[in-house]
Motif scaffolding. Structure first.
Motif, short mmCIF file in Angstrom:
data_model
loop_
_atom_site.label_atom_id
_atom_site.label_comp_id
_atom_site.label_asym_id
_atom_site.label_seq_id
_atom_site.Cartn_x
_atom_site.Cartn_y
_atom_site.Cartn_z
N LYS A 1 47.77 40.95 31.87
CA LYS A 1 46.67 41.36 32.76
C LYS A 1 46.58 42.88 32.78
O LYS A 1 47.61 43.56 32.71
CB LYS A 1 46.95 40.86 34.18
CG LYS A 1 46.89 39.37 34.31
CD LYS A 1 47.32 38.94 35.71
CE LYS A 1 47.23 37.43 35.84
NZ LYS A 1 47.91 36.90 37.01
N VAL A 2 45.35 43.40 32.91
CA VAL A 2 45.20 44.87 33.01
C VAL A 2 45.59 45.26 34.44
O VAL A 2 44.95 44.81 35.40
CB VAL A 2 43.75 45.32 32.73
CG1 VAL A 2 43.64 46.83 32.76
CG2 VAL A 2 43.24 44.75 31.42
N LYS B 1 46.13 46.87 38.09
CA LYS B 1 45.18 47.52 39.01
C LYS B 1 45.23 49.03 38.87
O LYS B 1 44.18 49.69 38.84
CB LYS B 1 45.58 47.19 40.46
CG LYS B 1 45.00 45.92 40.97
CD LYS B 1 45.37 45.79 42.44
CE LYS B 1 45.10 44.36 42.86
NZ LYS B 1 45.68 43.99 44.11
N ASN C 1 37.81 35.97 38.25
CA ASN C 1 37.93 36.76 37.02
C ASN C 1 38.84 36.04 36.02
O ASN C 1 38.60 36.07 34.81
CB ASN C 1 38.48 38.15 37.37
CG ASN C 1 38.62 39.01 36.14
OD1 ASN C 1 39.65 38.98 35.48
ND2 ASN C 1 37.58 39.74 35.79
N VAL D 1 35.30 45.75 39.94
CA VAL D 1 35.88 44.71 39.08
C VAL D 1 37.14 44.10 39.68
O VAL D 1 37.55 43.00 39.29
CB VAL D 1 36.19 45.25 37.65
CG1 VAL D 1 34.91 45.51 36.89
CG2 VAL D 1 37.09 46.46 37.67
N LEU D 2 37.77 44.80 40.63
CA LEU D 2 39.03 44.30 41.18
C LEU D 2 38.84 43.43 42.42
O LEU D 2 39.78 42.78 42.87
CB LEU D 2 39.95 45.48 41.52
CG LEU D 2 40.57 46.19 40.32
CD1 LEU D 2 41.28 47.47 40.74
CD2 LEU D 2 41.55 45.26 39.60
N SER E 1 36.50 51.13 40.58
CA SER E 1 37.35 50.01 40.15
C SER E 1 37.22 48.82 41.09
O SER E 1 37.44 47.68 40.69
CB SER E 1 38.82 50.44 40.06
OG SER E 1 39.25 50.89 41.33
N LEU F 1 43.19 50.49 36.06
CA LEU F 1 41.74 50.44 36.32
C LEU F 1 41.35 51.49 37.35
O LEU F 1 40.28 52.11 37.25
CB LEU F 1 41.34 49.04 36.80
CG LEU F 1 41.41 47.99 35.69
CD1 LEU F 1 41.41 46.58 36.26
CD2 LEU F 1 40.25 48.16 34.71
N VAL G 1 31.64 43.50 28.59
CA VAL G 1 32.93 42.83 28.40
C VAL G 1 33.03 41.98 27.12
O VAL G 1 34.12 41.84 26.57
CB VAL G 1 33.35 41.98 29.63
CG1 VAL G 1 33.36 42.79 30.89
CG2 VAL G 1 32.46 40.75 29.79
N LEU H 1 41.52 41.06 34.58
CA LEU H 1 41.55 42.34 35.29
C LEU H 1 42.27 42.19 36.62
O LEU H 1 41.93 41.32 37.42
CB LEU H 1 40.13 42.87 35.52
CG LEU H 1 39.26 43.04 34.26
CD1 LEU H 1 37.88 43.56 34.62
CD2 LEU H 1 39.94 43.98 33.26
N SER I 1 37.55 34.89 32.41
CA SER I 1 38.16 35.51 31.23
C SER I 1 38.73 34.44 30.29
O SER I 1 38.59 34.53 29.07
CB SER I 1 39.29 36.46 31.65
OG SER I 1 38.79 37.38 32.59
#
Ligand SMILES: NC(=O)c1ccc[n+]([C@@H]2O[C@H](COP(=O)([O-])OP(=O)(O)OC[C@H]3O[C@@H](n4cnc5c(N)ncnc54)[C@H](OP(=O)(O)O)[C@@H]3O)[C@@H](O)[C@H]2O)c1
Length: 303
Positions: free
Chosen positions: A254-255, A257, A235, A271-272, A268, A260, A181, A193, A239
């Motif tokens: 934000k990325v 869900k 997260n 990280v989620l 995924s 991902l 990362v 994320l 971040s």
């Protein structure tokens, strides 16, 4: 003569740091690796080939302690059925082989310490704080970690003290999670994320290696121990702090869900989702963390 610690997978991230700490504490170190390596003044390398059930037995016969770190990277590739099998078998098969050699030679060691992971508590985000008494989850990581730990118990059935280090996300310079990362954050493109509310239980590599050292030298230690800092880092906090350390505030959205999930598939969840995990058991055994603040830990790793 110094006591010998055999580390399976000792060429990896945790193994390299642990080797240094063990040598500094007067141990000699042996490493089991799939590749041929040149011995150094302090480290002897032995070869194994799990596909061929081959292991240089001298590695086991010369060991006073064994630390089992070997295993395929859990988040390296998408979790196909074959990949899931490889993740599990690369952790359990070595233990089976070591068990067979110990038994055949009537050999014992003073302690067998195995890596495990907080993934045992499952890919869930909740307010619950998981302790070593929390039951394993019924998802891929939960089941994998449980079988991994159950296989360690086979070594315990030989009367050998066994310890399982349920590890959180390990922070170290240019290694592990940060290797993946940090580059995007450094380049100014870091982002949160998913919702960012998932917990991210972490531990600095220096503290983790000290836990392994304690696990071999402290004969009171037995069974599973969570190796994380219990500070409720999410997260989102992680971040924001990492971006700040690189001198900016997160500006990207934000990325989502679903992206991902498309990119990583089932993996995924790694990280989620994220649980809160307690480190009370290891601190009650007298362990003192050097790094308990995420900003200080990250700053140390990226300096
Ligand atoms: N790093 C983390 O954040 C973290 C978190 C939780 C749990 N853990 C666990 O801690 C252990 C060590 O982690 P690490 O970060 O040091 O891992 P790593 O850097 O990926 O090193 C693991 C080592 O295992 C060996 N290995 C890989 N695939 C193998 C296979 N198929 N069969 C036999 N050996 C294999 C490799 O050694 P050779 O190439 O020399 O054979 C490799 O250097 C792992 O079990 C991991 O799941 C790590």
């Amino acid at each position: 003569m110094s006591e010998n610690v055999l580390i399976t997978g000792g060429t990896g991230f945790i193994g390299k740091y642990l080797t240094e700490l063990l040598i500094a504490n007067g141990f000699s170190v042996s490493v089991l690796s799939r590749s041929e390596r040149k011995n150094t003044d302090f480290v002897t390398y032995y070869k194994w080939n799990l596909k061929q059930n081959y292991i240089d037995e001298n590695a086991i016969l010369n060991a006073d302690y064994i630390i089992h770190l070997a295993g395929e990277g859990i988040v390296e590739k998408r979790w196909t059925n074959n990949r899931k099998k490889a993740i599990l078998e690369s952790r359990t098969k070595p233990i089976e082989l070591i068990y067979a050699i110990l038994q055949k030679n009537n050999k014992t060691v003073k302690g067998f310490v195995s890596a495990s992971a907080i993934g045992i508590y499952g890919a869930v985000t909740s307010q619950k704080i998981c302790t070593e008494y929390t039951l394993p989850a019924n998802d891929f990581l939960g089941i994998t970690c449980q079988i991994w730990e159950d296989t360690v118990d086979k070594i315990g059935s030989l009367g050998i003290r066994t310890v399982k280090i349920r590890t959180g996300i390990v922070l170290g310079k240019d290694e592990g999670f940060l290797k993946k990362v940090a580059p995007s954050f450094k380049a100014g493109f870091g982002s949160i994320l998913g919702s960012g509310k998932q917990y991210l239980p972490w531990i600095h590599i220096n503290d983790l290696t000290k836990i392994y050292l304690k696990a071999i030298t402290d004969t009171h230690m037995h069974g599973p121990y969570n190796a994380v800092v219990t500070d409720n880092t999410t997260n989102l906090t992680f971040s924001r702090i990492l971006a700040n350390l690189y001198g900016y505030s997160i500006w990207l959205p934000k990325v989502p869900k679903f992206i991902l999930k498309v990119v990583l598939g089932e993996m995924s969840v790694a990280v989620l989702k994220g649980q809160r995990v307690s480190s009370e058991k290891i601190t009650k055994e007298g362990f003192e963390f050097q790094f308990t603040d995420i900003e200080t830990a990250l700053s140390d790793c990226i300096k």
